[in-house]
Design an enzyme around this catalytic site. Structure first.
Site, PDB file in Angstrom:
ATOM      1  N   TYR A  62     -23.711  -3.997 -53.664  1.00  0.00           N
ATOM      2  CA  TYR A  62     -25.309  -3.877 -53.189  1.00  0.00           C
ATOM      3  C   TYR A  62     -25.163  -3.426 -51.561  1.00  0.00           C
ATOM      4  O   TYR A  62     -24.600  -3.964 -50.897  1.00  0.00           O
ATOM      5  CB  TYR A  62     -25.766  -5.172 -53.289  1.00  0.00           C
ATOM      6  N   GLY A 105     -19.592  -2.228 -59.022  1.00  0.00           N
ATOM      7  CA  GLY A 105     -21.214  -1.707 -59.393  1.00  0.00           C
ATOM      8  C   GLY A 105     -21.801  -2.003 -58.177  1.00  0.00           C
ATOM      9  O   GLY A 105     -21.853  -2.902 -57.582  1.00  0.00           O
ATOM     10  N   ILE A 144     -19.976  -6.569 -59.640  1.00  0.00           N
ATOM     11  CA  ILE A 144     -21.128  -5.819 -59.380  1.00  0.00           C
ATOM     12  C   ILE A 144     -22.116  -6.480 -58.236  1.00  0.00           C
ATOM     13  O   ILE A 144     -22.192  -7.793 -58.210  1.00  0.00           O
ATOM     14  CB  ILE A 144     -22.083  -5.464 -60.743  1.00  0.00           C
ATOM     15  N   CYS A 145     -22.935  -5.778 -57.748  1.00  0.00           N
ATOM     16  CA  CYS A 145     -23.907  -6.093 -56.716  1.00  0.00           C
ATOM     17  C   CYS A 145     -23.130  -6.907 -55.393  1.00  0.00           C
ATOM     18  O   CYS A 145     -22.482  -6.358 -54.705  1.00  0.00           O
ATOM     19  CB  CYS A 145     -24.971  -7.121 -57.525  1.00  0.00           C
ATOM     20  N   ALA A 146     -23.644  -8.199 -55.237  1.00  0.00           N
ATOM     21  CA  ALA A 146     -23.039  -8.956 -54.072  1.00  0.00           C
ATOM     22  C   ALA A 146     -21.577  -9.055 -54.343  1.00  0.00           C
ATOM     23  O   ALA A 146     -20.661  -9.434 -53.301  1.00  0.00           O
ATOM     24  CB  ALA A 146     -23.773 -10.069 -53.644  1.00  0.00           C
TER      25      ALA A 146
END
Length: 196
Positions: A134, A163, A112-114
């Site tokens: 992200y 994510g 998720i994210c980075a």
């Protein structure tokens, strides 16, 4: 037999992205191991410090976990984001190799994210897969992966779940619950935790 998962924490991780999967998966009956990955200040105490300077004590360290699971892969692996945390995960070749091994074995491989761009982007995991991260971080991935990038809250493609960021943590974690524990358990966890 209960499903198993490993969540990998490195200094600089985003708290909600790492702990939401731990929390919801454990509520769903999944045996979750928190694994400390070497960062700038990681030591034998198994303490990893988040992006907002919150220390957590992990269940084990990466070297111990890998030694114990070289032939016994978890059903799911999770890489939280946080730009520094993702960089620290991505700078750990043994972790990258283990993630690819899990992916190749058909295990649920998530970030998720980075981390989808920064960590998975150093592997073959997102090759040919739809994925998200992200917004703006997608350029950190290999150029050939960009055509499958989608700016969605989370994306599931086969055994890969990615994510978008902190605000997507609950939905991302619950997607892991749905896949690992099934729709009945998903509904029970959803309702009992008063989710939207």
């Amino acid at each position: 037999m209960a499903k198993t998962a490993a969540v990998f924490f490195a200094d600089g991780f985003e708290e909600i992205e790492g702990l939401s999967p731990v929390d919801y998966l454990r509520r769903a009956g999944v045996e979750v191991t928190t694994v400390g990955v070497v960062g700038k200040s990681f030591n034998d105490t198994m303490i990893v410090t988040s992006s907002h300077k919150i220390p957590i004590i992990t269940d084990t360290t990466l070297d111990v976990y890998l030694a114990e699971h070289k032939d016994n892969l978890p059903d799911c692996v999770v890489c939280p984001g946080g730009s520094v945390g993702a960089d620290n995960l991505a700078a750990t070749p043994d972790l990258l190799a283990f993630l690819e091994k899990c992916f190749d074995a058909g295990k649920l491989t998530s970030a998720i994210c980075a981390s989808p761009a920064v960590v998975f982007g150093k592997t073959k995991i997102t090759a040919g897969k739809k994925w998200t991260c992200y917004p703006g971080m997608e350029t950190c991935a290999k150029e050939e992966y960009l055509s499958k990038y989608e700016n969605n809250v989370f994306v599931t493609d086969g055994n890969v779940v990615t994510g978008r960021g902190p605000g997507a943590s609950e939905q991302f974690a619950m997607e892991l619950v749905r896949i690992l524990a099934g729709s009945e358990v998903y509904k029970k966890v959803h309702d009992s935790s008063q989710q939207r």
